[in-house]
Design a protein around this motif. Sequence first.
Motif, PDB file in Angstrom:
ATOM      1  N   PHE A   1       3.957  20.628  -5.384  1.00 31.17           N
ATOM      2  CA  PHE A   1       3.797  19.467  -6.271  1.00 31.17           C
ATOM      3  C   PHE A   1       2.314  19.232  -6.499  1.00 31.17           C
ATOM      4  CE2 PHE A   1       4.068  17.773  -1.888  1.00 31.17           C
ATOM      5  CZ  PHE A   1       2.839  17.146  -1.803  1.00 31.17           C
ATOM      6  N   SER A   2       2.031  18.409  -7.465  1.00 32.85           N
ATOM      7  CA  SER A   2       0.642  18.023  -7.702  1.00 32.85           C
ATOM      8  C   SER A   2       0.661  16.526  -8.033  1.00 32.85           C
ATOM      9  CB  SER A   2       0.052  18.812  -8.859  1.00 32.85           C
ATOM     10  OG  SER A   2       0.574  18.322 -10.080  1.00 32.85           O
ATOM     11  N   TRP A   3      -0.431  16.008  -8.567  1.00 40.89           N
ATOM     12  CA  TRP A   3      -0.421  14.584  -8.895  1.00 40.89           C
ATOM     13  C   TRP A   3       0.452  14.309 -10.106  1.00 40.89           C
ATOM     14  CZ3 TRP A   3      -5.736  16.462  -8.512  1.00 40.89           C
ATOM     15  CH2 TRP A   3      -6.201  17.039  -9.692  1.00 40.89           C
ATOM     16  N   HIS A   4       0.933  15.366 -10.771  1.00 37.53           N
ATOM     17  CA  HIS A   4       1.919  15.157 -11.841  1.00 37.53           C
ATOM     18  C   HIS A   4       3.174  14.501 -11.247  1.00 37.53           C
ATOM     19  CE1 HIS A   4       4.270  15.929 -15.478  1.00 37.53           C
ATOM     20  NE2 HIS A   4       5.245  16.202 -14.639  1.00 37.53           N
TER      21      HIS A   4
ATOM     22  N   SER B   1      -0.446  29.357  -8.734  1.00 39.01           N
ATOM     23  CA  SER B   1      -0.255  28.976 -10.132  1.00 39.01           C
ATOM     24  C   SER B   1       0.889  27.987 -10.318  1.00 39.01           C
ATOM     25  CB  SER B   1      -0.026  30.213 -10.992  1.00 39.01           C
ATOM     26  OG  SER B   1       1.164  30.835 -10.557  1.00 39.01           O
ATOM     27  N   GLY B   2       1.939  28.070  -9.495  1.00 36.87           N
ATOM     28  CA  GLY B   2       3.064  27.142  -9.635  1.00 36.87           C
ATOM     29  C   GLY B   2       2.610  25.710  -9.513  1.00 36.87           C
ATOM     30  N   VAL B   3       1.582  25.495  -8.690  1.00 34.55           N
ATOM     31  CA  VAL B   3       1.084  24.134  -8.493  1.00 34.55           C
ATOM     32  C   VAL B   3       0.162  23.741  -9.636  1.00 34.55           C
ATOM     33  CG1 VAL B   3      -0.248  22.644  -6.972  1.00 34.55           C
ATOM     34  CG2 VAL B   3       1.284  24.349  -6.003  1.00 34.55           C
ATOM     35  N   SER B   4      -0.789  24.634  -9.960  1.00 42.83           N
ATOM     36  CA  SER B   4      -1.780  24.220 -10.946  1.00 42.83           C
ATOM     37  C   SER B   4      -1.221  24.188 -12.367  1.00 42.83           C
ATOM     38  CB  SER B   4      -3.006  25.130 -10.887  1.00 42.83           C
ATOM     39  OG  SER B   4      -2.618  26.466 -11.047  1.00 42.83           O
ATOM     40  N   LYS B   5      -0.166  24.979 -12.631  1.00 45.27           N
ATOM     41  CA  LYS B   5       0.400  25.011 -13.963  1.00 45.27           C
ATOM     42  C   LYS B   5       0.980  23.654 -14.359  1.00 45.27           C
ATOM     43  CE  LYS B   5       2.116  29.392 -14.579  1.00 45.27           C
ATOM     44  NZ  LYS B   5       3.260  30.219 -14.257  1.00 45.27           N
ATOM     45  N   GLN B   6       1.624  23.003 -13.356  1.00 43.18           N
ATOM     46  CA  GLN B   6       2.242  21.711 -13.660  1.00 43.18           C
ATOM     47  C   GLN B   6       1.188  20.620 -13.775  1.00 43.18           C
ATOM     48  OE1 GLN B   6       4.799  21.167 -10.359  1.00 43.18           O
ATOM     49  NE2 GLN B   6       6.001  22.962 -10.816  1.00 43.18           N
ATOM     50  N   ASN B   7       0.001  20.994 -13.411  1.00 43.80           N
ATOM     51  CA  ASN B   7      -1.055  20.013 -13.308  1.00 43.80           C
ATOM     52  C   ASN B   7      -1.816  19.953 -14.627  1.00 43.80           C
ATOM     53  OD1 ASN B   7      -3.392  18.767 -12.807  1.00 43.80           O
ATOM     54  ND2 ASN B   7      -3.818  19.825 -10.896  1.00 43.80           N
TER      55      ASN B   7
ATOM     56  N   HIS C   1      -7.407   4.255  -6.351  1.00 50.90           N
ATOM     57  CA  HIS C   1      -8.695   4.873  -6.023  1.00 50.90           C
ATOM     58  C   HIS C   1      -8.595   6.361  -6.329  1.00 50.90           C
ATOM     59  CE1 HIS C   1     -11.441   6.749  -2.818  1.00 50.90           C
ATOM     60  NE2 HIS C   1     -12.162   6.460  -3.878  1.00 50.90           N
ATOM     61  N   SER C   2      -9.485   6.868  -7.160  1.00 50.71           N
ATOM     62  CA  SER C   2      -9.581   8.298  -7.433  1.00 50.71           C
ATOM     63  C   SER C   2      -8.225   8.895  -7.838  1.00 50.71           C
ATOM     64  CB  SER C   2     -10.196   8.986  -6.204  1.00 50.71           C
ATOM     65  OG  SER C   2     -10.594  10.284  -6.527  1.00 50.71           O
ATOM     66  N   MET C   3      -7.611   9.746  -6.988  1.00 51.03           N
ATOM     67  CA  MET C   3      -6.312  10.319  -7.341  1.00 51.03           C
ATOM     68  C   MET C   3      -5.286   9.229  -7.650  1.00 51.03           C
ATOM     69  SD  MET C   3      -3.911  12.845  -5.039  1.00 51.03           S
ATOM     70  CE  MET C   3      -3.194  11.527  -4.050  1.00 51.03           C
ATOM     71  N   GLY C   4      -5.466   8.061  -7.033  1.00 53.11           N
ATOM     72  CA  GLY C   4      -4.579   6.928  -7.308  1.00 53.11           C
ATOM     73  C   GLY C   4      -4.666   6.482  -8.765  1.00 53.11           C
ATOM     74  N   THR C   5      -5.799   6.746  -9.411  1.00 55.25           N
ATOM     75  CA  THR C   5      -5.901   6.433 -10.841  1.00 55.25           C
ATOM     76  C   THR C   5      -5.295   7.579 -11.666  1.00 55.25           C
ATOM     77  OG1 THR C   5      -8.082   7.432 -11.241  1.00 55.25           O
ATOM     78  CG2 THR C   5      -8.070   5.191 -10.414  1.00 55.25           C
ATOM     79  N   THR C   6      -5.498   8.826 -11.237  1.00 56.72           N
ATOM     80  CA  THR C   6      -4.925   9.972 -11.957  1.00 56.72           C
ATOM     81  C   THR C   6      -3.404   9.841 -12.014  1.00 56.72           C
ATOM     82  OG1 THR C   6      -6.643  11.238 -10.811  1.00 56.72           O
ATOM     83  CG2 THR C   6      -5.080  12.479 -12.152  1.00 56.72           C
ATOM     84  N   MET C   7      -2.814   9.507 -10.861  1.00 61.64           N
ATOM     85  CA  MET C   7      -1.363   9.330 -10.795  1.00 61.64           C
ATOM     86  C   MET C   7      -0.912   8.269 -11.792  1.00 61.64           C
ATOM     87  SD  MET C   7      -1.260   9.111  -6.643  1.00 61.64           S
ATOM     88  CE  MET C   7       0.414   8.489  -6.462  1.00 61.64           C
ATOM     89  N   PHE C   8      -1.693   7.210 -11.883  1.00 59.53           N
ATOM     90  CA  PHE C   8      -1.355   6.109 -12.783  1.00 59.53           C
ATOM     91  C   PHE C   8      -1.385   6.573 -14.238  1.00 59.53           C
ATOM     92  CE2 PHE C   8      -2.341   2.406 -15.375  1.00 59.53           C
ATOM     93  CZ  PHE C   8      -1.480   1.437 -14.877  1.00 59.53           C
TER      94      PHE C   8
ATOM     95  N   MET D   1       0.844  -1.199   0.000  1.00 53.63           N
ATOM     96  CA  MET D   1       0.000   0.000   0.000  1.00 53.63           C
ATOM     97  C   MET D   1       0.879   1.248   0.000  1.00 53.63           C
ATOM     98  SD  MET D   1      -2.628  -1.535   2.819  1.00 53.63           S
ATOM     99  CE  MET D   1      -1.334  -2.534   3.557  1.00 53.63           C
ATOM    100  N   GLY D   2       0.717   2.073  -1.022  1.00 54.50           N
ATOM    101  CA  GLY D   2       1.545   3.268  -1.157  1.00 54.50           C
ATOM    102  C   GLY D   2       1.028   4.436  -0.334  1.00 54.50           C
ATOM    103  N   ASN D   3       1.895   5.438  -0.162  1.00 54.21           N
ATOM    104  CA  ASN D   3       1.502   6.712   0.449  1.00 54.21           C
ATOM    105  C   ASN D   3       2.112   7.835  -0.365  1.00 54.21           C
ATOM    106  OD1 ASN D   3      -0.065   6.282   3.018  1.00 54.21           O
ATOM    107  ND2 ASN D   3       1.675   4.904   3.374  1.00 54.21           N
ATOM    108  N   ALA D   4       1.259   8.636  -0.987  1.00 60.76           N
ATOM    109  CA  ALA D   4       1.743   9.703  -1.853  1.00 60.76           C
ATOM    110  C   ALA D   4       2.462  10.771  -1.039  1.00 60.76           C
ATOM    111  CB  ALA D   4       0.578  10.331  -2.610  1.00 60.76           C
ATOM    112  N   ARG D   5       3.393  11.475  -1.670  1.00 58.94           N
ATOM    113  CA  ARG D   5       4.128  12.570  -1.020  1.00 58.94           C
ATOM    114  C   ARG D   5       3.162  13.552  -0.358  1.00 58.94           C
ATOM    115  NH1 ARG D   5       7.418  15.265  -5.618  1.00 58.94           N
ATOM    116  NH2 ARG D   5       7.974  13.087  -5.922  1.00 58.94           N
TER     117      ARG D   5
END
Length: 232
Positions: free
Chosen positions: A143-146, A223-229, A174-181, A118-122
Amino acid sequence: MILAVWGKSLAYVCFLTLLLRGVTGKYNKNTRKSLPAMPKLITQHGYPAETHTVATDDGYILTMHRIPYSPLSNSTDTARPVVFLQHGLISSSVDWVIMGPGNGLGYLLADAGYDVWMGNARGNMYSTRHNKLSAMLPTFWSFSWHEMGVYDLPAEIDYILTNTTQKSLRYVGHSMGTTMFYVLMSKKPEYNAKISRMIALAPVAFLRNTKSPFASITKLVPSGVSKQNGAI
Ligand SMILES: *[C@@H]1O[C@H](CO)[C@@H](O)[C@H](O)[C@H]1NC(C)=O
Ligand SMILES: *[C@@H]1O[C@H](CO)[C@@H](O)[C@H](O)[C@H]1NC(C)=O
């Protein structure tokens, strides 16, 4: 009509308030105190549990939790098929076991013969360390889910495959776990070879068509966060 819109907005505001209270409020602190932390949350039920840490290429130190086998299975030394569970937004590895044996997906998969990781995101409660940065610094949180897809998942997947000496694993997001994938597979498609099956629970690929008032909240993100997203 206007009343309906107001009613809906009010419902969202109430939900958001409860959500924020859950994250920062007294309610959550008390609940947390009454629950043992991982990995005791697992071992208290007689299941073996391990804690592993892995550093990402950009220096974040992530914690993974593992149920290597179930006490319901007889042998502990046979190589089991590996399944990796990745939680969603504002969550952690706890999600997969909080419901207890017989209900939590982590236990059900262990009972079915899987080696469960089971992972744990940053940035979540188990992954707030970095080789150089303190979690008190704003740069730590830039950072973002990117980054979770490009750095966190490859580090975790490679670590698991090395540790288990297996060539591929099953991925449940699950949810963000799929976005990351999806980020990982679009940026580093060679990782497809390391996944034998992917299961998406409540998948999220794009947010640009989201009509919920929550979508407008994302505009408040620096914006620094959402831009990379790329997904927004
Ligand atoms: C474990 O062994 C017992 C006794 O040999 C057997 O009855 C049981 O079915 C086995 N359980 C599993 C999950 O293989
Ligand atoms: C996997 O991790 C466990 C626990 O840290 C360790 O004992 C074992 O030696 C590792 N296996 C490999 C192949 O790295």
